[in-house]
Scaffold this active site. Structure first.
Site, PDB file in Angstrom:
ATOM      1  N   ASP A 192      -2.816 -18.154   0.106  1.00 26.50           N
ATOM      2  CA  ASP A 192      -3.756 -18.853  -0.792  1.00 26.50           C
ATOM      3  C   ASP A 192      -4.463 -19.976  -0.032  1.00 26.50           C
ATOM      4  O   ASP A 192      -5.677 -20.159  -0.121  1.00 26.50           O
ATOM      5  CB  ASP A 192      -3.060 -19.354  -2.070  1.00 26.50           C
ATOM      6  CG  ASP A 192      -1.723 -20.043  -1.819  1.00 26.50           C
ATOM      7  OD1 ASP A 192      -1.241 -20.050  -0.659  1.00 26.50           O
ATOM      8  OD2 ASP A 192      -1.148 -20.588  -2.779  1.00 26.50           O
ATOM      9  N   LYS A 211       3.075 -15.267   2.480  1.00 23.45           N
ATOM     10  CA  LYS A 211       3.361 -15.976   1.225  1.00 23.45           C
ATOM     11  C   LYS A 211       4.875 -16.195   1.202  1.00 23.45           C
ATOM     12  O   LYS A 211       5.585 -15.743   0.305  1.00 23.45           O
ATOM     13  CB  LYS A 211       2.858 -15.123   0.037  1.00 23.45           C
ATOM     14  CG  LYS A 211       2.932 -15.796  -1.312  1.00 23.45           C
ATOM     15  CD  LYS A 211       1.881 -16.889  -1.519  1.00 23.45           C
ATOM     16  CE  LYS A 211       2.118 -17.591  -2.859  1.00 23.45           C
ATOM     17  NZ  LYS A 211       1.281 -18.790  -3.033  1.00 23.45           N
ATOM     18  N   TYR A 233       0.827  -1.212   0.000  1.00 23.37           N
ATOM     19  CA  TYR A 233       0.000   0.000   0.000  1.00 23.37           C
ATOM     20  C   TYR A 233       0.861   1.262   0.000  1.00 23.37           C
ATOM     21  O   TYR A 233       0.453   2.305  -0.511  1.00 23.37           O
ATOM     22  CB  TYR A 233      -0.892   0.041   1.252  1.00 23.37           C
ATOM     23  CG  TYR A 233      -2.228  -0.631   1.118  1.00 23.37           C
ATOM     24  CD1 TYR A 233      -2.318  -1.981   0.815  1.00 23.37           C
ATOM     25  CD2 TYR A 233      -3.403   0.078   1.310  1.00 23.37           C
ATOM     26  CE1 TYR A 233      -3.557  -2.606   0.712  1.00 23.37           C
ATOM     27  CE2 TYR A 233      -4.645  -0.531   1.212  1.00 23.37           C
ATOM     28  CZ  TYR A 233      -4.715  -1.874   0.909  1.00 23.37           C
ATOM     29  OH  TYR A 233      -5.934  -2.484   0.812  1.00 23.37           O
TER      30      TYR A 233
END
Ligand code: IPM
Ligand code: MG
Length: 371
Positions: A221, A189, A142
């Site tokens: 995921d 991740k 961000y």
């Protein structure tokens, strides 16, 4: 207790849902002998329209001189559909989070027996679902460097995290886990991203300070799948900014409506309370939006002031509305109540409860309900 609250109504349905929270806070103040004062400030598309700036300096000043901030929603389709816009409403919220160093966004997720039919999941999967997402809020992709090549054909968004940024939210999440069911899940991740490997390393180190807390690690995921397959397994979920944004919207499906989820953003200065939903421009001004996400955020604000009894009454009132079907259109498209009516019902519940009458007569609804 005397407190000053900065109110940022924002865009879309922000003003109408936040007005209900203010009514609720006023009702708490009246019935529990507190005094809350409000100072209004601009942010988002309304601020751009009025001042050209999505976050005027005056807003930051008002926030910093308050004891808490209540915020509605941000976003306007006229910017969403214009990817070339240089000034965007969301920049206001991101800058406010950064300026106030609101590094931890706390999003509790629970399910309601009376709303199970609204979720696409089988009812048995929703039993005992009660977890909190700790979303890092001032770092990651961000806030990384953004580039667009001169010919406009290549764009980049940098993602970076420092040990310090990870440590401060991780400690907070572990402290919560310790007070709850003592389980923390880091969502990352780490099989692909360097930043995620740093998160894992730092969290593994911090975990040693909290030996009673069981820690597990999920790739994002897989986490996205587990939230649907077995949501009851989670207690405290810790994750970085973008993953937290995505999985918290996903998790709202478990509750039955995105309109129900509250949040608190805390950090080094004054804390901010806002529903997780967006500005829902299609519903703006129609008095149909669900005010409970905002009202439950106001309950978190009361907790933040140490007013836990008062916060619990607000939550109890929200549960009461849901189980008695005093619900907005997102929950029941046929038999529903307006945003304002739900706000009023919550206030009436608070009032009656304080007077310990135990019996509510709804003149407007022409019916009586036993609490
Ligand atoms: C949220 C929102 C914001 C975010 C937007 C409006 C910038 O989706 O608070 O979850 O992405 O953080
Ligand atoms: Mg979001």
């Amino acid at each position: 207790m005397q407190k000053k609250i900065a109110v940022i109504l924002g865009d879309g349905i922000g003003p109408e849902v936040t007005q209900q929270s203010i009514k609720v806070l006023n009702s708490i103040a009246k019935n529990y002998q507190h005094s809350f004062s409000y100072e209004y400030a601009l942010m988002g598309a309304v601020a751009i329209d009025e001042t050209g700036n999505p976050l005027p300096d005056e807003t930051i000043k008002i926030c910093l001189s308050s004891d808490a901030i209540l915020f509605g929603a941000i976003g306007d389709p006229k910017y969403d559909n214009d990817p070339t816009a240089k000034v965007r409403p969301e920049q206001g919220l991101l800058k406010l989070r950064k300026e106030l160093q609101l590094f931890a966004n706390i999003r509790p997720v629970k399910t309601y027996a009376s709303l199970q039919h609204l979720t696409p999941l089988k009812p048995h999967l929703l039993e005992n679902v009660d977890f909190i997402i700790f979303r890092e809020l001032t770092g990651g992709i961000y806030f990384g460097a953004k580039t667009l090549s001169e010919d406009g054909t290549v764009a980049t968004d940098g993602c970076s995290y420092s040990v310090l940024e990870i440590e401060r939210i991780a400690h907070l999440a572990f402290q919560y886990a310790q007070k709850r069911r003592k389980k923390l899940t880091l969502v990352d991740k780490a099989n692909v991203l360097e930043t995620s490997r740093l998160w894992r390393k730092v969290v593994q180190g911090i975990a040693k300070n909290y030996p009673e807390v069981a820690v597990d690690y999920l790739f994002v995921d897989n986490a996205a799948m587990q939230i649907i397959l077995n949501p009851a397994q989670f207690d405290v979920v810790l994750t970085e900014n973008l993953f937290g944004d995505i999985i918290s919207d996903e998790a709202s499906v478990l509750a039955g409506s995105l309109g129900l989820l509250p949040s608190a953003s805390v950090g080094n200065t004054v804390a901010l309370f806002e529903p997780i939903h967006g500005s829902y421009p299609q519903a703006k001004g129609k008095d149909i939006a669900n005010p409970l996400g905002s009202i439950l955020s106001a309950a978190m604000l009361l907790d933040h002031f140490g007013l836990n009894t008062e916060a619990n009454i607000v939550r109890e009132a929200a549960d009461w509305c849901l189980s008695n079907k005093f619900v907005s259109k997102d929950i029941d498209p046929v038999n529903n109540y307006t945003t304002t009516a739900i706000g009023d019902l919550i206030c009436e519940y608070i009032e009656r409860n304080a007077k310990r009458e135990g019996h509510v007569h709804h003149d407007r609804l022409h019916k009586s309900t036993i609490i």
